[in-house]
Design a protein around this motif. Structure first.
Motif, PDB file in Angstrom:
ATOM      1  N   ASP A 107      -5.713   1.347  -1.037  1.00 29.28           N
ATOM      2  CA  ASP A 107      -5.581   0.617  -0.589  1.00 29.28           C
ATOM      3  C   ASP A 107      -6.182  -0.937  -0.636  1.00 29.28           C
ATOM      4  OD1 ASP A 107      -4.586   1.486   1.842  1.00 29.28           O
ATOM      5  OD2 ASP A 107      -6.353   2.784   2.687  1.00 29.28           O
ATOM      6  N   ARG A 137       0.728   3.931  -2.940  1.00 27.56           N
ATOM      7  CA  ARG A 137       0.365   5.240  -2.170  1.00 27.56           C
ATOM      8  C   ARG A 137      -0.468   6.236  -2.927  1.00 27.56           C
ATOM      9  NH1 ARG A 137       4.669   6.067  -0.385  1.00 27.56           N
ATOM     10  NH2 ARG A 137       6.224   7.719  -0.666  1.00 27.56           N
ATOM     11  N   ARG A 195       0.508  -1.180   0.036  1.00 24.25           N
ATOM     12  CA  ARG A 195      -0.218  -0.135  -0.020  1.00 24.25           C
ATOM     13  C   ARG A 195       0.749   1.436  -0.233  1.00 24.25           C
ATOM     14  NH1 ARG A 195      -3.762  -1.882   4.552  1.00 24.25           N
ATOM     15  NH2 ARG A 195      -4.822  -3.767   3.455  1.00 24.25           N
TER      16      ARG A 195
END
Length: 153
Positions: free
Chosen positions: A90, A84, A80
């Motif tokens: 996510d 990002r 993640r």
């Protein structure tokens, strides 16, 4: 470049533009086609994200983890954090790892070259059984990887 279907002045104009572009920028590059698993990863990471951002995330994954098995086995928080900047990072990190795990469970290792021996419909269906893989990612994986299967996007 195929211009036979464009009659008259339009064809001449397109030819002229084509040759000017070649003169200015040269021939388009050799195209580089990734292996099917790499293209699958790029497709899973890249959805609903600008190309530059998704390519940067893909490159970060490849540099940090060095192989897709390491991405599969890493703590999801690390994946993640690495991606990002993509939209829905996510969700994509979870789906990416789930897809890589399912692929390993079904094939014994991370490889998709066998899809080249299947007909297009079967190959698309096989890919779409992986978590997060819909028709677009399946088609991208088949078409733009070394498989070079003419899948509809």
């Amino acid at each position: 470049m195929q211009l036979d279907f464009w009659p008259g002045k339009r064809a001449e104009t397109v030819r002229e533009v084509h040759f000017r572009l070649l003169g200015r920028f040269g021939s388009p590059g050799p195209w580089v086609y990734p292996d099917p698993v790499s293209q699958l990863v790029l497709g899973l990471v890249g959805g609903r994200t600008r190309e530059a951002v998704s390519l940067a995330a893909f490159t970060s994954l490849a540099r940090k983890f060095r192989c897709w098995e390491a991405v599969r086995d890493a703590p999801v928080a690390e994946v993640r954090a690495t991606i990002r900047h993509v939209t829905y990072a996510d969700v994509k990190a979870d789906r990416l790892q789930c897809a890589l795990k399912r692929l390993t469970d079904r094939r014994g290792r991370l490889e998709l070259e066998f899809l080249g021996r299947l007909d297009l419909t079967s190959a698309m269906a096989w890919l779409m059984r992986l978590p997060g893989v819909g028709p677009k990612v399946a088609a991208l994986t088949l078409n733009f990887s070394t498989l070079r299967m003419p899948a509809p996007a």
